[in-house]
Design a protein around this motif. Structure first.
Motif, mmCIF file in Angstrom:
data_model
loop_
_atom_site.group_PDB
_atom_site.id
_atom_site.type_symbol
_atom_site.label_atom_id
_atom_site.label_comp_id
_atom_site.label_asym_id
_atom_site.label_seq_id
_atom_site.Cartn_x
_atom_site.Cartn_y
_atom_site.Cartn_z
ATOM 1 N N PRO A 8 10.024 5.261 -0.037
ATOM 2 C CA PRO A 8 9.094 4.239 0.452
ATOM 3 C C PRO A 8 7.707 4.817 0.724
ATOM 4 O O PRO A 8 7.564 6.022 1.003
ATOM 5 C CB PRO A 8 9.747 3.757 1.746
ATOM 6 C CG PRO A 8 10.583 4.899 2.200
ATOM 7 C CD PRO A 8 11.072 5.583 0.954
ATOM 8 N N ARG A 9 6.705 3.972 0.640
ATOM 9 C CA ARG A 9 5.324 4.368 0.940
ATOM 10 C C ARG A 9 4.833 3.532 2.114
ATOM 11 O O ARG A 9 4.217 2.475 1.942
ATOM 12 C CB ARG A 9 4.449 4.161 -0.307
ATOM 13 C CG ARG A 9 4.822 5.045 -1.475
ATOM 14 C CD ARG A 9 3.906 4.832 -2.657
ATOM 15 N NE ARG A 9 4.152 3.542 -3.309
ATOM 16 C CZ ARG A 9 5.021 3.334 -4.282
ATOM 17 N NH1 ARG A 9 5.764 4.339 -4.728
ATOM 18 N NH2 ARG A 9 5.179 2.121 -4.807
ATOM 19 N N LEU A 58 12.101 -2.902 -0.591
ATOM 20 C CA LEU A 58 11.763 -2.753 -2.002
ATOM 21 C C LEU A 58 12.081 -1.352 -2.507
ATOM 22 O O LEU A 58 12.607 -1.177 -3.616
ATOM 23 C CB LEU A 58 10.276 -3.055 -2.218
ATOM 24 C CG LEU A 58 9.856 -4.528 -2.169
ATOM 25 C CD1 LEU A 58 8.333 -4.641 -2.241
ATOM 26 C CD2 LEU A 58 10.506 -5.317 -3.295
ATOM 27 N N ALA A 59 11.770 -0.351 -1.685
ATOM 28 C CA ALA A 59 12.029 1.031 -2.078
ATOM 29 C C ALA A 59 13.525 1.271 -2.255
ATOM 30 O O ALA A 59 13.948 1.969 -3.187
ATOM 31 C CB ALA A 59 11.457 1.988 -1.031
ATOM 32 N N PRO A 108 8.092 -8.758 11.003
ATOM 33 C CA PRO A 108 7.019 -9.278 10.143
ATOM 34 C C PRO A 108 6.145 -8.204 9.495
ATOM 35 O O PRO A 108 5.135 -8.548 8.870
ATOM 36 C CB PRO A 108 6.192 -10.129 11.116
ATOM 37 C CG PRO A 108 6.359 -9.452 12.431
ATOM 38 C CD PRO A 108 7.757 -8.896 12.438
ATOM 39 N N THR A 109 6.500 -6.934 9.600
ATOM 40 C CA THR A 109 5.615 -5.884 9.092
ATOM 41 C C THR A 109 5.755 -5.690 7.582
ATOM 42 O O THR A 109 6.827 -5.902 6.997
ATOM 43 C CB THR A 109 5.890 -4.542 9.787
ATOM 44 O OG1 THR A 109 7.220 -4.094 9.468
ATOM 45 C CG2 THR A 109 5.741 -4.654 11.290
ATOM 46 N N LYS A 110 4.674 -5.248 6.968
ATOM 47 C CA LYS A 110 4.687 -4.906 5.545
ATOM 48 C C LYS A 110 5.576 -3.686 5.301
ATOM 49 O O LYS A 110 6.186 -3.568 4.228
ATOM 50 C CB LYS A 110 3.263 -4.631 5.063
ATOM 51 C CG LYS A 110 2.354 -5.852 5.082
ATOM 52 C CD LYS A 110 0.960 -5.504 4.592
ATOM 53 C CE LYS A 110 0.040 -6.721 4.627
ATOM 54 N NZ LYS A 110 -1.340 -6.381 4.183
ATOM 55 N N ASP A 111 5.622 -2.783 6.263
ATOM 56 C CA ASP A 111 6.458 -1.596 6.107
ATOM 57 C C ASP A 111 7.932 -1.961 5.934
ATOM 58 O O ASP A 111 8.661 -1.326 5.163
ATOM 59 C CB ASP A 111 6.301 -0.667 7.318
ATOM 60 C CG ASP A 111 5.068 0.205 7.235
ATOM 61 O OD1 ASP A 111 4.342 0.114 6.228
ATOM 62 O OD2 ASP A 111 4.818 0.983 8.177
ATOM 63 N N ARG A 112 8.404 -2.976 6.665
ATOM 64 C CA ARG A 112 9.808 -3.382 6.537
ATOM 65 C C ARG A 112 10.108 -3.878 5.126
ATOM 66 O O ARG A 112 11.131 -3.526 4.522
ATOM 67 C CB ARG A 112 10.157 -4.466 7.562
ATOM 68 C CG ARG A 112 11.643 -4.817 7.583
ATOM 69 C CD ARG A 112 11.926 -5.936 8.561
ATOM 70 N NE ARG A 112 11.466 -7.229 8.083
ATOM 71 C CZ ARG A 112 12.202 -8.047 7.323
ATOM 72 N NH1 ARG A 112 13.421 -7.686 6.947
ATOM 73 N NH2 ARG A 112 11.722 -9.210 6.947
#
Length: 299
Positions: free
Chosen positions: A294-295, A286-287, A277-281
């Motif tokens: 990725p950022r 997207l990257a 559920p993380t935004k990083d995933r």
């Protein structure tokens, strides 16, 4: 599952560094040459890498009461700092990483004080072991007794080829008390660990690599910081990875190593569930789709 939850409580996911955590502390705001612990927060392309420099030249970075307390306070601050992605521990004293316990100070202690001090030192190494980010030890000099125990508490170790390492306590009719009897066998196996502990053998960085005590052994350079430079290379290689993923990889490996393989799979499953559920995933996906770097924000 109980073991995983216990470790997660001890090494939480990153949270913002609060004002309360920094009040009364000069560790991050000032770096006086006389400070026994000096912290560098690297910037630009190295942003996220933090370096702890041990700086007690008069005692070869030996662990005394005050030094252990300052180190402990530093680790507590870093534990909750979301900007620290990777931590490197090094020495700013040429020729030595850490000489172990301050034996001059130890000689003035009562039996009760010795036990209390060793317990505090053990808690320090455990707190380093349970930091949420990868921790790298750069051994550009001697790491003996408690000094090697400090390095063993880190995730990765780099040593100069001529560094001197050893758990030498048996030569003083004592045993390692800061985790060395437990961490060394997990790295090299029980039989070799017993040999090194029984003999109190001192070995160089090349032999440490052969034993499996360190990840890398590098030839020393003219500036005597070859191990630190290799540690920086490792940190640079790790830095692009997602910080939550790094935390959960560390958790899965550390807890899994203390479990049977079936329980280990369950631990991995639980850790993976925390990544989903993380935004990083989502940022990673997207990257990849947009063909860019990725950022990651640790969210």
């Amino acid at each position: 599952m109980i073991a995983l939850q216990s470790l997660r409580n001890a090494a939480p996911l990153r949270r913002p560094l609060t004002l309360a955590a920094t009040q009364g502390s000069r560790l991050f705001s000032e770096k006086a040459p006389s400070d026994p612990i000096i912290i560098d927060r690297l910037e630009n392309e190295h942003k996220g890498i933090v370096v702890i420099g041990m700086n007690r030249p008069e005692a070869k970075n030996a662990f005394g009461k005050s030094f252990v307390q300052k180190f402990t306070d530093t680790v507590k601050i870093i534990k909750h700092d979301q900007d620290t992605r990777i931590l490197i521990i090094r020495s700013l004293v040429p020729g030595v990483f850490c000489a172990g316990a301050d034996l001059k100070e130890r000689a003035t202690m009562s039996d009760k004080e010795v036990v209390e001090f060793v317990n505090r030192l053990r808690k320090l190494t455990i707190s380093i072991e349970r930091l949420p980010m990868p921790v790298i030890a750069a051994l550009d000099g001697a790491a003996l007794g408690g000094g090697l125990e400090l390095a063993l508490a880190c995730d990765l170790r780099v040593a100069s080829s001529n560094a001197k390492l050893g758990l030498v306590e048996s030569r003083l009719a004592i045993i390692p008390g800061a985790g060395g009897t437990q961490r060394l066998p997990r790295l090299v196996g029980a039989s070799l660990a017993k040999e090194l502990l029984f003999t109190g053998r001192i070995f160089d960085g090349k032999k440490a690599r052969e034993y499996g005590v360190v990840n890398h052994a590098v030839e020393q350079n003219e500036t005597k910081d070859a191990a630190f430079k290799r540690a920086m290379e490792l940190a640079e290689e790790i830095l692009p990875s997602g910080p939550i993923a790094l935390n959960l990889i560390k958790t899965a490996v550390d807890v899994g190593m203390q479990s049977d393989i079936g329980s280990g799979y369950k631990i991995e499953e639980e850790c993976y569930s925390h990544v989903v559920p993380t935004k990083d995933r989502i940022e990673g996906l997207l990257a990849f789709k947009e063909k860019r770097a990725p950022r990651f924000k640790g969210e």
